[in-house]
Design a protein around this motif. Structure first.
Motif, PDB file in Angstrom:
ATOM      1  N   PRO A 191      33.217  -0.468  11.686  1.00 55.38           N
ATOM      2  CA  PRO A 191      32.520  -1.332  10.727  1.00 55.38           C
ATOM      3  C   PRO A 191      31.450  -0.553   9.967  1.00 55.38           C
ATOM      4  CG  PRO A 191      31.770  -1.788  12.943  1.00 55.38           C
ATOM      5  CD  PRO A 191      32.892  -0.794  13.057  1.00 55.38           C
ATOM      6  N   THR A 192      31.402  -0.768   8.666  1.00 51.51           N
ATOM      7  CA  THR A 192      30.439  -0.071   7.819  1.00 51.51           C
ATOM      8  C   THR A 192      29.779  -1.076   6.886  1.00 51.51           C
ATOM      9  OG1 THR A 192      31.826   1.897   7.860  1.00 51.51           O
ATOM     10  CG2 THR A 192      30.124   1.811   6.176  1.00 51.51           C
ATOM     11  N   VAL A 193      28.463  -0.975   6.773  1.00 51.18           N
ATOM     12  CA  VAL A 193      27.690  -1.843   5.883  1.00 51.18           C
ATOM     13  C   VAL A 193      26.921  -0.955   4.918  1.00 51.18           C
ATOM     14  CG1 VAL A 193      25.794  -3.489   5.744  1.00 51.18           C
ATOM     15  CG2 VAL A 193      27.469  -3.701   7.559  1.00 51.18           C
ATOM     16  N   VAL A 194      27.050  -1.262   3.632  1.00 50.39           N
ATOM     17  CA  VAL A 194      26.267  -0.578   2.611  1.00 50.39           C
ATOM     18  C   VAL A 194      25.042  -1.443   2.343  1.00 50.39           C
ATOM     19  CG1 VAL A 194      26.221   0.268   0.251  1.00 50.39           C
ATOM     20  CG2 VAL A 194      28.307   0.457   1.594  1.00 50.39           C
ATOM     21  N   LEU A 195      23.874  -0.922   2.641  1.00 43.98           N
ATOM     22  CA  LEU A 195      22.619  -1.666   2.462  1.00 43.98           C
ATOM     23  C   LEU A 195      22.079  -1.443   1.062  1.00 43.98           C
ATOM     24  CD1 LEU A 195      20.711  -0.930   5.766  1.00 43.98           C
ATOM     25  CD2 LEU A 195      21.679  -3.089   5.056  1.00 43.98           C
TER      26      LEU A 195
END
Length: 130
Positions: free
Chosen positions: A95-99
């Motif tokens: 899982p990857t989140v771009v903030l």
């Protein structure tokens, strides 16, 4: 009458610096060849009847100046953020989140969001402007 012979000019090629040039060329190509393919190992991989794909999912988490949280343009309250992320990333291997955080927010607000991601082992990447 004595006829003088013209002295013939013997052509010479100066090769004193040729050794240095060849050494530097050899060194240059050795360095470049290791940089181009640093970890290449040729393998004959076995074949399979079916293939499995690694499922990666990347979402964008935005926080504006009024501390409103958005997951891919959908507003989410902060107290439900962890549950929403857990639901989105169910059965996802990486899982990857771009903030995307507003620059006027305090560092503590960013740390709060990073803690939510750290609890669920989510990779957080911060987006910045040029």
């Amino acid at each position: 009458m004595k006829i003088r012979r013209k002295s013939r000019f013997a052509p010479e090629v100066f090769t004193h610096s040729l050794n240095d040039i060849m050494f530097f060329l050899l060194l240059f190509f050795l360095i470049i060849s290791t940089m181009a393919n640093p970890n290449v190992i040729k393998l004959m991989l076995p074949k399979a009847a079916s293939s499995q794909q690694v499922y990666k999912k990347q979402i964008t988490l935005s926080v504006d100046g009024d501390k409103n949280y958005f997951i891919d343009k959908d507003p989410v309250p902060f107290d439900q953020l962890e549950a929403q992320l857990q639901g989105i990333f169910a059965n996802v291997e990486e899982p990857t989140v771009v903030l995307r955080v507003d620059k006027t927010l305090a560092v503590q607000d960013l740390v709060d969001v990073l803690e939510v991601g750290a609890k669920q082992n989510i990779k957080m990447v911060m987006a910045t402007a040029r």
